[in-house]
Design an enzyme around this catalytic site. Structure first.
Site, short mmCIF file in Angstrom:
data_model
loop_
_atom_site.label_atom_id
_atom_site.label_comp_id
_atom_site.label_asym_id
_atom_site.label_seq_id
_atom_site.Cartn_x
_atom_site.Cartn_y
_atom_site.Cartn_z
N ASP A 37 0.88 -1.16 0.00
CA ASP A 37 0.00 0.00 0.00
C ASP A 37 0.92 1.21 0.00
O ASP A 37 1.94 1.22 0.70
CB ASP A 37 -0.94 0.00 1.20
CG ASP A 37 -2.14 0.90 0.93
OD1 ASP A 37 -2.76 0.77 -0.14
OD2 ASP A 37 -2.45 1.76 1.78
N GLY B 270 0.66 8.10 -11.66
CA GLY B 270 0.03 8.75 -10.51
C GLY B 270 0.49 10.18 -10.28
O GLY B 270 0.38 11.04 -11.15
P1 IMP Z 1 -2.88 1.73 -3.67
O1 IMP Z 1 -1.60 1.41 -2.95
O2 IMP Z 1 -3.22 0.74 -4.71
O3 IMP Z 1 -3.99 2.05 -2.72
O4 IMP Z 1 -2.64 3.06 -4.51
C1 IMP Z 1 -1.67 3.97 -4.21
C2 IMP Z 1 -1.85 5.24 -5.00
O5 IMP Z 1 -0.84 6.14 -4.55
C3 IMP Z 1 -1.63 5.08 -6.50
O6 IMP Z 1 -2.82 4.86 -7.19
C4 IMP Z 1 -1.02 6.43 -6.87
O7 IMP Z 1 -2.03 7.37 -7.04
C5 IMP Z 1 -0.24 6.80 -5.62
N1 IMP Z 1 1.15 6.33 -5.71
C6 IMP Z 1 1.77 5.35 -5.00
N2 IMP Z 1 3.04 5.20 -5.39
C7 IMP Z 1 3.23 6.07 -6.39
C8 IMP Z 1 4.34 6.35 -7.22
O8 IMP Z 1 5.41 5.74 -7.14
N3 IMP Z 1 4.16 7.32 -8.12
C9 IMP Z 1 2.99 8.01 -8.25
N4 IMP Z 1 1.91 7.78 -7.53
C10 IMP Z 1 2.03 6.80 -6.58
#
Ligand code: IMP
Length: 198
Positions: free
Chosen positions: A69, A151
Site C-alpha cells: 500500500d 500517478g
Molecule cells: P494503492 O496502494 O493501490 O492504494 O494506490 C496507491 C496510489 O498512490 C496510487 O494509485 C497512486 O495514485 C499513488 N502512488 C503510489 N506510489 C506512487 C508512485 O510511485 N508514483 C505516483 N503515484 C504513486
C-alpha cells in the site's frame, strides 16, 4: 518458490521487477494467474491496508503473497491524500485531475513539503510474516511536468533534484523511491526468499 504480488497496478509490478531484477529476483503478478477478489481498503494506515491485502489474497490463492500500500502525503494538507491516494477526490478522478486537485488546494502556499510512503506486507495463507516500509521526501511542483512514472509523479520533486519524477529518468526514481527503499528493507530481511520465511 515463486512469490506473488497482489496488485492490479502494472506500473507497480514493473517498478518492483526493475529493482528486483538487479538483485537477481522477480515477482509474479497474482492477478495474471487468478481472478482476485476485490479487497476493501478500509484500514487506518498504509500498514493496515497492505496487511489486509496480503492476508486476504494469500488465503484466497493458498500461496505466499506480498502486497503493498502506498501513497503521497502533503504535509500542509494534513498529510492528504495519504491512504486515500488512489481515490482522492472521488473514485473516478483521473491521475491528471488528482494532480490538479492537489495543486489547487495548495495554491501559492510556499510550504510544499511532501513524501511518498510504501509499505510491503508478506503473508502465507496462515498469517503475516513481516512488513517493511520505505519513504522518499520531496516537494510539490507549481505545475505538472513530465510523462514518466504514474500517478502523482508529474507533481513530485524528490529532495536533491530540480525535476519531478515525471521528468526524471526511471533509473533515478528506481534508485531513490519509497518502493525501492521498502524493497531494500525487505531484502535485508530476506523476505523475497520464501525459503527463509519462519
Ligand atoms: P494503492 O496502494 O493501490 O492504494 O494506490 C496507491 C496510489 O498512490 C496510487 O494509485 C497512486 O495514485 C499513488 N502512488 C503510489 N506510489 C506512487 C508512485 O510511485 N508514483 C505516483 N503515484 C504513486
Amino acid at each position: 518458490m515463486t512469490l506473488y504480488a497482489a496488485t492490479s497496478n502494472n506500473n507497480k509490478i514493473k517498478e518492483f521487477n526493475d529493482v528486483l531484477s538487479e538483485l537477481g529476483l522477480s515477482v509474479e503478478n497474482a492477478s495474471h494467474i487468478w481472478k482476485l477478489p476485490e479487497v476493501i481498503e478500509d484500514g487506518k494506515t498504509f500498514e493496515d491496508n497492505a496487511q489486509k491485502k496480503a492476508l486476504e489474497i494469500a488465503a484466497y490463492t493458498g500461496r505466499n503473497i506480498f502486497a503493498e500500500d502506498s501513497g503521497l502525503e502533503v504535509f500542509s494538507l494534513n498529510a492528504e491524500p495519504g491512504i486515500y491516494s488512489a481515490r482522492y477526490g472521488g473514485e473516478n478522478l483521473s491521475d491528471v485531475d488528482k494532480n490538479d486537485l492537489i495543486l489547487k488546494k495548495l495554491g501559492k502556499n510556499p510550504n510544499r513539503s511532501a513524501r511518498y510512503v510504501c509499505v510491503l506486507a508478506f503473508a502465507t495463507p496462515h498469517g503475516i510474516i513481516d512488513t517493511t516500509e520505505g519513504e522518499v521526501r520531496g516537494s510539490i511542483a507549481r505545475e505538472p511536468a513530465g510523462k514518466n512514472g504514474f500517478g502523482y509523479d508529474p507533481i513530485f520533486i524528490p529532495d536533491g533534484y530540480q525535476k519531478t519524477f515525471g521528468e526524471l529518468d526511471k533509473s533515478i526514481k528506481n534508485s531513490i523511491s519509497h518502493r525501492t527503499c521498502a524493497i531494500h528493507n525487505a531484502c535485508s530481511k530476506n523476505l523475497f526468499d520464501t525459503r527463509k520465511w519462519k
